[in-house]
Scaffold this motif. Structure first.
Motif, PDB file in Angstrom:
ATOM      1  N   ALA A   1       0.860  -1.166  -0.118  1.00 54.47           N
ATOM      2  CA  ALA A   1       0.087   0.060  -0.065  1.00 54.47           C
ATOM      3  C   ALA A   1       0.957   1.175  -0.010  1.00 54.47           C
ATOM      4  O   ALA A   1       2.071   0.997   0.522  1.00 54.47           O
ATOM      5  CB  ALA A   1      -1.008  -0.013   1.182  1.00 54.47           C
ATOM      6  N   ALA A   2       0.321   2.280  -0.439  1.00 55.02           N
ATOM      7  CA  ALA A   2       1.075   3.684  -0.617  1.00 55.02           C
ATOM      8  C   ALA A   2       2.550   3.575  -1.000  1.00 55.02           C
ATOM      9  O   ALA A   2       3.612   3.902  -0.277  1.00 55.02           O
ATOM     10  CB  ALA A   2       1.134   4.153   0.784  1.00 55.02           C
ATOM     11  N   ARG A   3       2.786   2.678  -1.899  1.00 52.74           N
ATOM     12  CA  ARG A   3       4.005   2.317  -2.411  1.00 52.74           C
ATOM     13  C   ARG A   3       5.124   3.302  -2.781  1.00 52.74           C
ATOM     14  O   ARG A   3       6.208   3.320  -2.006  1.00 52.74           O
ATOM     15  CB  ARG A   3       4.028   1.399  -3.808  1.00 52.74           C
ATOM     16  N   ARG A   4       4.623   4.351  -3.268  1.00 54.00           N
ATOM     17  CA  ARG A   4       5.651   5.409  -3.649  1.00 54.00           C
ATOM     18  C   ARG A   4       5.942   6.045  -2.055  1.00 54.00           C
ATOM     19  O   ARG A   4       7.106   6.353  -1.839  1.00 54.00           O
ATOM     20  CB  ARG A   4       5.020   6.420  -4.404  1.00 54.00           C
ATOM     21  N   LEU A   5       4.914   6.309  -1.424  1.00 53.38           N
ATOM     22  CA  LEU A   5       5.059   7.000  -0.334  1.00 53.38           C
ATOM     23  C   LEU A   5       6.093   6.304   0.674  1.00 53.38           C
ATOM     24  O   LEU A   5       7.007   6.860   1.431  1.00 53.38           O
ATOM     25  CB  LEU A   5       3.748   7.155   0.541  1.00 53.38           C
TER      26      LEU A   5
ATOM     27  N   VAL B   1       0.342  -4.532   7.620  1.00 51.36           N
ATOM     28  CA  VAL B   1      -0.303  -3.699   8.709  1.00 51.36           C
ATOM     29  C   VAL B   1       0.222  -2.479   8.816  1.00 51.36           C
ATOM     30  O   VAL B   1      -0.393  -1.539   8.653  1.00 51.36           O
ATOM     31  CB  VAL B   1      -0.668  -4.499   9.892  1.00 51.36           C
ATOM     32  N   LEU B   2       1.832  -2.299   9.074  1.00 50.31           N
ATOM     33  CA  LEU B   2       2.328  -0.974   9.210  1.00 50.31           C
ATOM     34  C   LEU B   2       2.114  -0.204   7.804  1.00 50.31           C
ATOM     35  O   LEU B   2       1.688   1.083   7.864  1.00 50.31           O
ATOM     36  CB  LEU B   2       3.596  -0.954   9.494  1.00 50.31           C
ATOM     37  N   GLU B   3       2.192  -0.754   6.742  1.00 52.46           N
ATOM     38  CA  GLU B   3       2.120  -0.021   5.499  1.00 52.46           C
ATOM     39  C   GLU B   3       0.553   0.481   5.334  1.00 52.46           C
ATOM     40  O   GLU B   3       0.362   1.618   4.803  1.00 52.46           O
ATOM     41  CB  GLU B   3       2.438  -0.845   4.232  1.00 52.46           C
ATOM     42  N   ALA B   4      -0.237  -0.414   5.716  1.00 50.38           N
ATOM     43  CA  ALA B   4      -1.663   0.040   5.681  1.00 50.38           C
ATOM     44  C   ALA B   4      -1.917   1.161   6.609  1.00 50.38           C
ATOM     45  O   ALA B   4      -2.738   2.014   6.248  1.00 50.38           O
ATOM     46  CB  ALA B   4      -2.619  -1.061   6.011  1.00 50.38           C
ATOM     47  N   PHE B   5      -1.445   1.251   7.652  1.00 49.62           N
ATOM     48  CA  PHE B   5      -1.622   2.545   8.722  1.00 49.62           C
ATOM     49  C   PHE B   5      -0.868   3.638   7.953  1.00 49.62           C
ATOM     50  O   PHE B   5      -1.790   4.560   8.060  1.00 49.62           O
ATOM     51  CB  PHE B   5      -0.924   1.830   9.950  1.00 49.62           C
TER      52      PHE B   5
ATOM     53  N   GLY C   1      -2.910   4.777   5.240  1.00 50.46           N
ATOM     54  CA  GLY C   1      -4.415   5.495   5.814  1.00 50.46           C
ATOM     55  C   GLY C   1      -4.151   6.724   6.350  1.00 50.46           C
ATOM     56  O   GLY C   1      -4.921   7.901   6.203  1.00 50.46           O
ATOM     57  N   ILE C   2      -3.001   6.889   6.891  1.00 45.63           N
ATOM     58  CA  ILE C   2      -2.663   8.488   7.416  1.00 45.63           C
ATOM     59  C   ILE C   2      -2.389   9.321   6.316  1.00 45.63           C
ATOM     60  O   ILE C   2      -3.017  10.391   6.338  1.00 45.63           O
ATOM     61  CB  ILE C   2      -1.451   8.444   8.264  1.00 45.63           C
TER      62      ILE C   2
END
Lengths: 657, 657
Positions: free
Chosen positions: B472-476, B551-555, B558-559
């Motif tokens: 998730a949020a790969r680039r970030l 889970v951390l990447e999803a968090f 989400g932020i």
């Protein structure tokens, strides 16, 4: 790495004798009584029927004479304090019965024995033992559970009528969670702040009738029901509110404080704090019983899960074509076998605790220091054992999958019934804090003002006084520690001396660091509450590692008492697994403080795996050796249903085998 | 150490909008429906009344239209897969209703949708949605739960009558734990080994009527009751044994395999394994729903414990003379607040999982690889979330002391009901093993023979294929990782890039080491079962740290989606607490592998303490923001009784204040 081996086989009955220990005769007697007396736990009954069943069973237990064990000989008891604790823990398969019996004979009866005098003993003990007088132990209030010193119920002496007026001024002061209150109790030992002649003398206990002979609440006594609970629904917990209830002056349990007819207060103990802790200290048996029962319930849960794991099969092993017993999986072993080893460790720690209680109780002279030490030990072992029970029974449930969720397989009831053990008879967190405060008194020279940290009363009472004092098998432990090898040998993780030294060293380091930290922080105008609170995780940890050391020493002492070398070597491997799984779980600390290196840390994990695999073939025999009464083992998955199914499937799959 | 600060205050309603996320409309709609519909969970009822109550409620839920969300539009549904999962998890205060609804619409209805074809859809979907046809999902057998491929029920095609004969050859083959079976189900989707023309084609599903319109079992269908369970007693779990029951050829749910009238078998998928996993994969929604519901139940339990901890006071602070709210104690904060932070983390992971499920379901083209990845993700998050639920709800119970043991305060029911989540819809240990096997396929070049390790089928299906692929949020995530500071700055433990890199690095290292270990061990004539089994702790750990990273990447993602900087900074602190408490718990590994030094390890512990104290004043607002429907919050200790008592006591203690 050289890993010591398990004996190829051993006699489970012999191991059972070792485990039965000092009160083997009581264990044998209770097992026989239970063989002849059906005491089904009443799972699945509605609350009313469940309570009725358990009350009936309590009468039958009274008739068996077993509850007399813990009462003084001169009033018809047997004077066997240790035996009374052991007999109670053997009711682990019917925990409502155990708890209701514990309330009646341990708490209610125990308070009358410990806090009352001859006039109470001669009048009440016989009807308490024979269940003519069901009673309550009314200490906890809705507003104050852990902080007993701040109870709000009052007992105010009225010299005109020579009576006490017992009163609950508001809802927080209501007695709460009181066993035997909602339905059966006729009388209660009520703890209240004693007021006489305009002075408050702190918490005392009085005998207060709460119901008439028809079971109706007496005037001014308002009783309500705590209702349905997570478990223990055979026990009628209730709430009692007193509206200016009058009892005669003689109702005061007056061993540690009395009021003369004119209202003059007298006590053999000077100092409110000391009196309070002395009174509370006499009630320690309840806490020790809870620890014992938690241990028994854990053994029963492990027996169910291990028997199932030994027969239940899942997934074919492509090499053999057979399905694999789930206990052959390392992951399954790791769930259950370190827990089994810890259960052995705690068994010996509990045995030692009961022994100390018994010996102090029967000692000619009162040893204040030993008594305080016993209280600290009881608090710590109760906390550790009940948490171990909660965690292990939960693990056993999960290890049995869907079958573990069915009430017929007992684990749901065991979990629900034992769940409250971690917070009743002392909340575990509060208990560990007590233990730590006791240990900190060793450092009293380092503090300017102990009062602000809440330590003063421990020091004043010389609560414990020395740190890392060996608790059991002192000479043996010293010898092992002295003989421990240096730091370079990888096999030393199996050396008992090295293990003992590591546990000692951890305790000392954690405590030293805590004392330094508190001392540093108390300088200047720091708020002492904040100072202590900011270190609370450290405080709790200090207590925890202290208890771990005490438990290990008890295990070592237990092995030392074992005359049969085969049995001893079985116990040695379990002790290794206990120690090494403890180190593994805490290896963050050991590494952080450079007590072990990374290579050794990895070796510990490897050793835990190997020990699990070594112990696995013996798992069922080991858990059987605890001798849990067979009446309590009813789960179909542990008594043949699963193995019968496996047979039938195999016969069908390979009809010509 | 520079610790970032929480905002002084924030708008809980706004945070609620952030948390409501993509299916905010469904959440709002369900909250409104629940406001107008009383659905009491039935605690304390006997089993019969409880089951009756829940069945009635199921009919009312059907009437609300909510269950139509997940069904195809062309048959009267709403085609909103994601919304159906969200709506189900919002029933967290009545878990018997949630589970019975999940069985009816998710499992039974879902299987008909996913495995059936038009002839089944047009006939059955409407009566399933409107509850005219209550049904069962009859997969698990007494002898085979986790190992579904080895089910023993058979469905043998008889070309003469053009029927299937459904049969359970022995007790292990009996369907077990089947929801809706003991009382209400009329029909069941039965999973059985399909035999036709002398060949076995593996597990398929058939529609089998089990009761007539009067509710009596049909001939050859032997139904028994699983009886009382730890929880979920409003759900009628039962056992079904089939004695040569005949159903027409069309009863076969024939999307992935069909039998022609003459007995010829046809399937669009070649290969028994691939067909089996494809069929199972379509049923993934149930597993995702369980994870969502476990999350909701955790939020409710935390709300009860945090509200109580915020008002409940115990022990006087000598500095102020006031009693201290228990949530002011660091020890209490440490019990509840890292669990709260983890609940936030899992909330975002679950949201992402539901989104992926929804998007894949609505995608124009079937993406096999993405589907396998979703299945792996679902397995891992289900395991981690349900264990977190079990542990946290247990902690909440203990944090409420005796009050937490009373059924009126909801925690006992929440604990008992959710307890089975760790072992149903896939046993957590088995699920983590699946996840790890998927990850290991990345290393397939390193193995000579994957089959023996049970890896072959994953590789053949290109199960996952790459390791440490950002989810998730790969680039970030890449940007943050690239910008992370070097190893020398102590403050970097708050740097998100450093944290992300640490989690990635852990996963990669654990997996690399596992692959090496397995490869080494498989050389020579090693027994492959033993090789894999000896490393099982390592295997499970690999899956666990993988899920932690996901889970951390999803968090973090989400932020990133949160537009309001105040809300984002609240979430940042919770994310810090999630990460740092995770590192603290696992610091044994980090130190052992020299990923952090001893100084930094201690800094992590200190940071967790500080974050707990920072978050403590906001704890109640934070947990409120989850927007658990108010109908579900009934515990007196969380809805005013405790604060009223504190007021009354204070008024009494200081009448002139």
């Amino acid at each position: 790495m050289q890993i010591p081996r398990m004996p190829a086989g051993f006699d489970a009955a012999k191991l059972g004798e070792v485990l039965d220990g000092r009160w083997a005769d009581v264990r044998v007697q209770v097992r026989e009584t239970l063989r002849d007396t059906e005491l089904p736990p009443g799972d699945g009954l509605d609350v009313d029927s469940h309570r009725k069943l358990i009350l009936d069973q309590l009468h039958r237990l009274a008739a068996s004479g077993i509850p007399r064990l813990g009462f003084p000989g001169e009033y018809g008891g047997k004077g066997d304090t240790g035996g009374s604790v052991i007999s109670l823990e053997m009711l682990a398969g019917n925990l409502s019965l155990m708890v209701k019996g514990g309330v009646q004979w341990g708490l209610f009866g125990g308070a009358v024995v410990a806090l009352g005098t001859e006039r109470h003993h001669s009048r009440y003990l016989e009807p308490i033992m024979n269940m003519e007088l069901p009673g309550c132990f009314a200490m906890t209030e809705t507003g104050h559970g852990s902080d007993v010193q701040s109870l709000r119920t009052t007992a105010t002496y009225d010299p005109d009528s020579e009576e006490f007026v017992v009163h609950s001024p508001h809802e927080s002061a209501r007695k709460d969670y009181i066993g035997n209150a909602a339905r059966d109790g006729r009388m209660a030992v009520v703890f209240a702040q004693l007021h006489t002649a305009g002075q408050d003398h702190g918490v005392h206990a009085l005998m207060v009738p709460i119901r008439d002979e028809n079971g109706h609440p007496l005037p001014g006594v308002h009783i309500s029901d705590c209702g349905h609970k997570a478990g223990l629904n055979g026990v009628d917990n209730g709430r009692i509110l007193f509206d200016r209830v009058r009892v005669p002056r003689e109702a005061l349990l007056n061993r540690y404080g009395d009021v003369e007819p004119d209202g003059t207060y007298r006590s053999p103990i000077e100092g409110r704090n000391k009196r309070f802790f002395t009174m509370l200290g006499t009630l320690i048996r309840g806490r020790i019983s809870v620890a014992g029962t938690a241990g028994s319930a854990t053994k029963l849960a492990l027996e169910i899960a291990l028997r199932y794991g030994d027969t239940r099969r899942q997934f074919e092993n492509p090499g053999t074509g057979d399905e694999t017993p789930v206990l052959d999986y390392l992951g399954h072993q790791r769930k259950l076998l370190p827990a089994l080893a810890t259960t052995f460790a705690l068994h010996f720690a509990q045995e030692e605790l009961v022994s100390t209680l018994h010996d102090l109780h029967n000692a000619e002279e009162h040893d204040e220091r030993a008594q305080r030490e016993l209280e600290s030990r009881a608090a710590g072992i109760k906390a550790v054992t009940t948490w171990h029970a909660s965690r292990t029974i939960q693990t056993c449930r999960e290890a049995c999958g869907g079958a573990g969720y069915l009430s017929e397989n007992q684990l749901p009831q065991l979990k629900a019934d034992t769940d409250v053990f971690t917070t009743f008879e002392g909340d575990n967190t509060v208990l560990l804090q007590l233990v730590a405060k006791g240990l900190l008194t060793y450092y009293r020279d380092q503090f300017d003002d102990l009062g602000t940290l809440g330590l003063a009363r421990y020091v004043a009472d010389q609560f414990v006084g020395t740190v890392i004092e060996r608790t059991a098998a002192r000479r043996l432990v010293q010898r092992l520690v002295d003989a421990a090898p240096g730091r370079d040998d990888e096999d030393e993780i199996f050396d008992r001396g090295w293990q003992l030294r590591l546990f000692e060293d951890r305790e000392k380091h954690v405590l030293d660091a805590l004392a330094r930290r508190l001392r540093r922080a108390t300088g200047g105008d720091a708020d002492p509450f904040e100072v202590f609170n900011n270190a609370q995780d450290h405080v709790l940890r200090a207590a925890r590692v202290h208890v771990d050391r005490v438990v290990l020493e008890a295990f070592v002492a237990g092995i030392e008492r074992c005359a049969d070398p085969d049995m001893a070597s079985v116990l040695e491997r379990l002790c290794d697994l206990y120690v090494l799984s403890n180190i593994e779980e805490d290896r963050g600390w050991f590494l952080e403080h450079e007590r072990i290196g990374t290579r050794r840390s990895k070796a510990v994990t490897e050793a835990v795996n190997t020990l699990c695999q070594q112990i696995r073939p013996h798992a069922v025999s080991l858990v059987e050796a605890f001798g849990i009464p067979r009446q309590w083992l009813t789960a179909p998955i542990a008594t043949g249903a699963e193995s019968a199914r496996q047979e039938a499937q195999r016969a069908h799959d390979r009809p010509r085998d």
